[in-house]
Design a protein around this motif. Sequence first.
Motif, short mmCIF file in Angstrom:
data_model
loop_
_atom_site.label_atom_id
_atom_site.label_comp_id
_atom_site.label_asym_id
_atom_site.label_seq_id
_atom_site.Cartn_x
_atom_site.Cartn_y
_atom_site.Cartn_z
N GLU A 52 0.84 -1.21 0.00
CA GLU A 52 0.00 0.00 0.00
C GLU A 52 0.87 1.26 0.00
OE1 GLU A 52 -3.25 -0.46 0.10
OE2 GLU A 52 -3.38 -2.54 0.74
N GLN A 53 2.01 1.17 0.73
CA GLN A 53 2.87 2.35 0.85
C GLN A 53 3.51 2.73 -0.47
OE1 GLN A 53 5.92 1.86 3.79
NE2 GLN A 53 4.60 0.73 5.12
N PHE A 54 3.57 1.77 -1.40
CA PHE A 54 4.32 2.04 -2.62
C PHE A 54 3.48 2.12 -3.88
CE2 PHE A 54 8.66 3.01 -2.24
CZ PHE A 54 8.80 2.95 -0.88
N THR A 55 2.23 2.47 -3.68
CA THR A 55 1.35 2.65 -4.82
C THR A 55 1.74 3.92 -5.56
OG1 THR A 55 -0.35 1.67 -3.48
CG2 THR A 55 -1.08 2.75 -5.48
N GLY A 56 1.87 3.81 -6.87
CA GLY A 56 2.12 5.00 -7.68
C GLY A 56 3.53 5.52 -7.67
N ARG A 57 4.47 4.79 -7.02
CA ARG A 57 5.87 5.26 -7.03
C ARG A 57 6.56 4.81 -8.32
NH1 ARG A 57 7.47 6.25 -1.63
NH2 ARG A 57 5.59 7.02 -0.65
N ASN A 58 7.65 5.53 -8.66
CA ASN A 58 8.35 5.10 -9.88
C ASN A 58 9.21 3.87 -9.60
OD1 ASN A 58 10.91 5.91 -8.89
ND2 ASN A 58 10.39 8.01 -9.37
N ASP A 59 9.67 3.24 -10.71
CA ASP A 59 10.38 1.97 -10.60
C ASP A 59 11.63 2.06 -9.74
OD1 ASP A 59 8.50 0.84 -12.11
OD2 ASP A 59 9.69 0.75 -13.95
N SER A 60 12.37 3.19 -9.87
CA SER A 60 13.63 3.27 -9.12
C SER A 60 13.35 3.37 -7.62
CB SER A 60 14.48 4.42 -9.64
OG SER A 60 14.41 5.53 -8.82
N ALA A 61 12.26 4.08 -7.25
CA ALA A 61 11.91 4.17 -5.83
C ALA A 61 11.51 2.80 -5.30
CB ALA A 61 10.77 5.17 -5.63
N VAL A 62 10.77 2.06 -6.09
CA VAL A 62 10.34 0.72 -5.66
C VAL A 62 11.57 -0.17 -5.49
CG1 VAL A 62 9.11 -1.36 -6.38
CG2 VAL A 62 8.04 0.86 -6.68
N LYS A 63 12.48 -0.09 -6.46
CA LYS A 63 13.68 -0.94 -6.37
C LYS A 63 14.48 -0.60 -5.12
CE LYS A 63 17.77 -2.67 -8.44
NZ LYS A 63 18.91 -2.43 -9.29
N THR A 64 14.67 0.70 -4.88
CA THR A 64 15.43 1.13 -3.70
C THR A 64 14.77 0.60 -2.43
OG1 THR A 64 15.97 3.13 -4.87
CG2 THR A 64 16.40 3.15 -2.54
N ASN A 131 24.11 -0.03 -8.41
CA ASN A 131 24.33 1.29 -9.05
C ASN A 131 23.59 2.43 -8.35
OD1 ASN A 131 25.97 0.28 -11.04
ND2 ASN A 131 24.24 -0.21 -12.37
N MET A 132 23.53 2.38 -7.02
CA MET A 132 22.85 3.47 -6.31
C MET A 132 23.82 4.62 -6.07
SD MET A 132 20.55 1.78 -3.38
CE MET A 132 19.27 0.61 -3.74
N THR A 133 23.26 5.82 -5.92
CA THR A 133 24.10 6.96 -5.58
C THR A 133 24.38 6.92 -4.08
OG1 THR A 133 22.23 8.35 -5.08
CG2 THR A 133 23.01 8.39 -7.35
N MET A 134 25.37 7.71 -3.65
CA MET A 134 25.69 7.70 -2.22
C MET A 134 24.53 8.23 -1.38
SD MET A 134 29.54 8.14 -1.44
CE MET A 134 30.37 8.95 -2.74
N ALA A 135 23.82 9.20 -1.94
CA ALA A 135 22.67 9.74 -1.20
C ALA A 135 21.60 8.66 -1.05
CB ALA A 135 22.11 10.94 -1.95
N GLU A 136 21.38 7.88 -2.10
CA GLU A 136 20.39 6.80 -2.02
C GLU A 136 20.82 5.75 -0.98
OE1 GLU A 136 18.41 6.63 -6.49
OE2 GLU A 136 20.36 5.72 -6.16
N ILE A 137 22.11 5.44 -0.99
CA ILE A 137 22.62 4.45 -0.03
C ILE A 137 22.42 4.95 1.40
CG2 ILE A 137 24.65 3.16 0.74
CD1 ILE A 137 25.71 3.38 -2.15
N ALA A 138 22.68 6.26 1.58
CA ALA A 138 22.51 6.85 2.91
C ALA A 138 21.06 6.66 3.36
CB ALA A 138 22.87 8.32 2.88
N GLY A 139 20.11 6.83 2.42
CA GLY A 139 18.70 6.64 2.74
C GLY A 139 18.39 5.20 3.08
N VAL A 140 18.94 4.28 2.30
CA VAL A 140 18.67 2.84 2.50
C VAL A 140 19.21 2.39 3.86
CG1 VAL A 140 19.31 0.52 1.70
CG2 VAL A 140 18.54 2.22 0.06
#
Lengths: 169, 332
Positions: A52-64, A131-140
């Motif tokens: 439910e939390q990931f309805t309508g998100r783009n593919d890269s957000a879902v993958k992350t 292939n994530m960016t450092m900012a994305e990794i920080a979020g993960v």
Amino acid sequence: MISDSIRAARLEQWVEAYGNSILRTCFLYLGDRALAEDAMQDTFVKAWRNMEQFTGRNDSAVKTWIVRIAINTCIDYKRSAWFKHVDCTKAVEDLQSFTQQASAEAMDTTLALMHLPPKLKQVVLLYYYHNMTMAEIAGVLSVNRLTVQRRLKKAYAELQFVPEGGDFR
Amino acid sequence: MKEQNIIKVHLEETLAGLEVTPAMQKNLINRIAREYNRYKVRGLRVSKHRKLGLVLTIALLLIAASALAWSLAPSIRTWLEQRMDTNVAPTIQEIQATPVASAEIGDITILVWEAMADEKNFLSNVEFVIRNDAKLVAYSGMKQDLPAPLDDSTVYVGVSSWYGNTDQEIFTSVQESENRVSILSEGWHRGVTDEPMTLVCTTVFVENGQPITETTTISAPVYLAETLETAVLDEPLIFPLTGFELTELHMLRTELRVYWSYTATGKNQPFEYAIRNLELRILDADGEQLPQKLSYGSTIPERLEVRIVDTDTGEVLESIQLTLENGLYTVQ
């Protein structure tokens, strides 16, 4: 609310798109094929529960998001008492069971990565393999960007690679 | 070739044979089907040992609580009586006026008001208070959930909680006012532990549209929520026309939330009903079907209706009304 049929179709789509990379990430993290399969399943069950939390998100957000669940699932597995009894030499046997035509160099890289401490392994997997960016990794990983950078540098040193011009995005 | 490509190429080369097989996919689908049925058909499963444990715990609690209530100071006794009158689960916030843990990031004070767990779930209630003119806005704590463009006069805040070997969490609700934001999150854990809850609080300050993220980790002692009330079915309910039988129904209220579960069989169904798609449904006094889990702070329903419904036509074939009295659901 998402209907059951949409949930099922979406899950199938996610497994199709990310299943292999999640399974491989779990294997590289846990070093045990059977555990990796369990962790991959746990990851998608958790994703299914929280779809439910990931309805309508783009593919890269879902993958992350799915990668984040996978990493956290692997961390949970590592923390469990049972994991402490797992024979770590099993990783080599497991690798040989499905690796058919890999070069010695590729095997060395894979084994070197698998022997990294968990925190370093996480950043290397996310940065190089996903292939994530450092900012994305920080979020993960819920750490700040500088920590990610520091861990990557340390991982470089342990893997004995020479960074080419600080290839940080 | 750059390092990152070499590593990725090497990993792909070595792991090419490790793939999600059709058997794995089937296992996954079966697991999800089981998970789905667990909630849809049985609600929360309660084993026999756990049931016995629950009954004994509740009995002991009741004895201890009644003895304690009379020996306590009159003001506390009045408070307890008020709680019993309103039949609402008290929250930690009502009991204590000071936070269980706190931290500071720049001009922001982070107050942990609640860190609670019961047998299955955990919950955290974290408040951010800012002491300058910037506006506070809550987000999930993940970079991709930040709005675009970012506003320089806003500070974005998020929380991620860890407890009982898991960080699986649901970001449930947010309350925002001018200089305060409260984030309530909850999740499932893998067993109650003595370890504190870890709350990773993220604040994103914005400078010239660029985010500057700071993270602080707070360790908060966990309040273990007690069982307050239970309710069970007085005797099995038999539906003579369709042959259904509701053998068990359990309601359990802890300080954290209400759980419910039931067990039903259709083994004595006459042939003409056995071939139809029938479903047993449990509804509250407003005619709403009970959710998988009742939400935080809710009470045990005093009236229930159990229906046998033809799912293809929507026709209600049988219906029995139940009322709650002294912890027992009896036929009205």
